[in-house]
Every structure is written in C-alpha cells, then in structure tokens.
Design an enzyme around this catalytic site. Structure first.
Site, short mmCIF file in Angstrom:
data_model
loop_
_atom_site.label_atom_id
_atom_site.label_comp_id
_atom_site.label_asym_id
_atom_site.label_seq_id
_atom_site.Cartn_x
_atom_site.Cartn_y
_atom_site.Cartn_z
N SER A 287 1.04 -1.68 0.11
CA SER A 287 0.19 -0.01 0.36
C SER A 287 1.03 1.18 0.34
CB SER A 287 -0.65 0.19 1.63
OG SER A 287 -1.98 1.26 1.24
N TYR B 29 -2.53 -1.26 10.41
CA TYR B 29 -2.65 -1.22 8.60
C TYR B 29 -1.17 -1.02 8.45
CZ TYR B 29 -4.03 -0.83 3.80
OH TYR B 29 -3.46 -1.68 3.19
#
Length: 249
Positions: free
Chosen positions: A137, A150
C-alpha cells in the site's frame, strides 16, 4: 499457460477478484481464496473457465497450510501466488488494542510469510520458476494515524518482499509487491459518498480520480508474468501520482 496455477487470496471481491479475473484472462487456472466462503465461491463461478474457490482465514496458519495441501493434491503446484488478503481495523492510536494490532499483523504480514514460504518450497521441489506478488500500500510509505497497525503491516510487507526476493533469486523465483493508492472499492465507499472526503482524496491525487480494482489487477498480472522476468524485490505504486506529490493539487 493453461497448465499454470495462480492462487489469489482475499479474492471474493474488489482488488482480489480483479487480480483473479486478469490472471484468468492471461491463461492461468486460478484458485480464489477468501474468508468469505459463499462470496469466494460466487466469485469463482463468475470467471470464465475451470477455476475453483477455497475458503481460508489468512490469519490462521493451520488453515493456510491445509489450503496448500488441498491445492497441491487436487489442482497442482502454485506457479503464481498473489497475497492480497488484508484487514485494516481502524482506531485511535492511544486506545488501540493489542488484540486488534495482532490481528492485523497476523493476516497482513504473518499470513503473507507463511503462504509465501509454503508456495516457494513447493516451487523449489517442482523446479518451478514462479512468481509471488504481495499487496502492499502507499501506507507502507505514508502514514494515516487512524490505521496504525495497517501502516505498520504494509511497511512490513514491503520489507518482507525485498527479503524474500533476495532469498529466492538463486532459484529464479521472483517476489514483488503492488502498492495501491485510492482505489474505487468497497473500502472507499464512504469517501465516494462524502463530497468533502472525496475532495480531500483528490487534492492529493495528481491524476484527479480514483483508480479501479482492474488497474491494480493489471499491475499484479504484469508482475506475475514473463513480461516482468527481470523485476524482483520491487514495489510498484499504483497511486495516480500521489507519492510523488509534495503539495496538494
């Protein structure tokens, strides 16, 4: 490539399903995996061709190994592994529970490690010069305070990708990652429905639009293919230019 098997985790919808779809179009027989048993079964049935679904919780190491046992016994060895499954579990850092932090790490990092190690071991035994593509990401590089676990996990995926690529390079097994930016999936539904949130998202996106799941699938399929035969250890950021931006548009 009809004799080649691709495994995509988190494939019931969104980016995972798009990856499975493009890989199927490229000639792979695709195994779709997801914790959502009914959803992944329906996803496999939507694809043209002889593709299968196997439910699996990527936070459960026993389930991961059982999935590979089933694939290898009933379908064949995996040639391309796409580690897409992931969770975010947002929360305030000061109140963030260790339980939530560990859950995110279990799925997003440990699950990637276990699946990749298992796939690579079989590739070595079978003499397969395969490919592993991890879903990272932009949050491996830029952080959001509401998703601390995350962000940490995707940074871990980025570094794990590099370490695995070096370990497996002597066996001609390539390991890369894709780092999505703002992608039009269910996770972004709240942004789509909120004009102010959308304005903010676009202010940091030079291409001035969200990406599509299909665009992520295209990048994944490229890295899994022979077209990327001299690429390993890299993370390709598919983010509309966001990481290169030092001011808002």
């Amino acid at each position: 490539m009809t004799d080649k098997i691709a495994l995509v985790t988190g494939a019931a919808q969104g980016i995972g399903y798009a990856c499975a779809e493009v890989l199927a179009e490229d000639g792979f027989r695709v195994v779709l995996s997801d914790i959502n048993a009914e959803g992944v079964k329906a996803a496999a049935e939507k694809l043209d061709g002889d593709h299968i679904a196997i439910p699996c919780d990527m936070g459960d190491m026993d389930q991961i190994n059982a999935m590979f046992d089933k694939i290898e016994a009933e379908v064949g060895p995996v040639h391309a592994l796409v580690n897409n499954a992931g969770v975010a579990l947002p929360g305030n850092f000061l109140d963030y529970s260790l339980e939530h932090f560990q859950k995110v790490m279990d799925v997003n990092v440990t699950g990637v490690f276990v699946a990749s190690q298992r796939a690579a071991k079989t590739m070595l035994v079978k003499g397969i010069e395969g490919s592993i593509v991890n879903m990272s990401s932009i949050n491996a590089v830029v952080a959001i305070p509401a998703i601390p676990a995350y962000c940490a996990s995707k940074g871990g995926v980025m570094q794990l990708t590099k370490a695995m690529s070096l370990a497996l390079a002597p066996h001609n097994i390539r390991v890369n990652a894709v780092g999505p930016g703002s992608i039009d999936t269910e996770m972004m539904a709240g942004v789509n429905a909120n004009p102010e949130a959308m304005k903010m998202a676009m202010s940091r996106t030079p291409l001035q639009r969200m990406g599509s799941a299909r665009e992520i699938g295209n990048a994944v399929a490229f890295l899994a293919s022979e077209r990327a035969s001299y690429i390993t250890g890299e993370t390709i950021y598919v983010d509309g230019g966001r990481l290169g931006l030092n001011y808002v548009c």
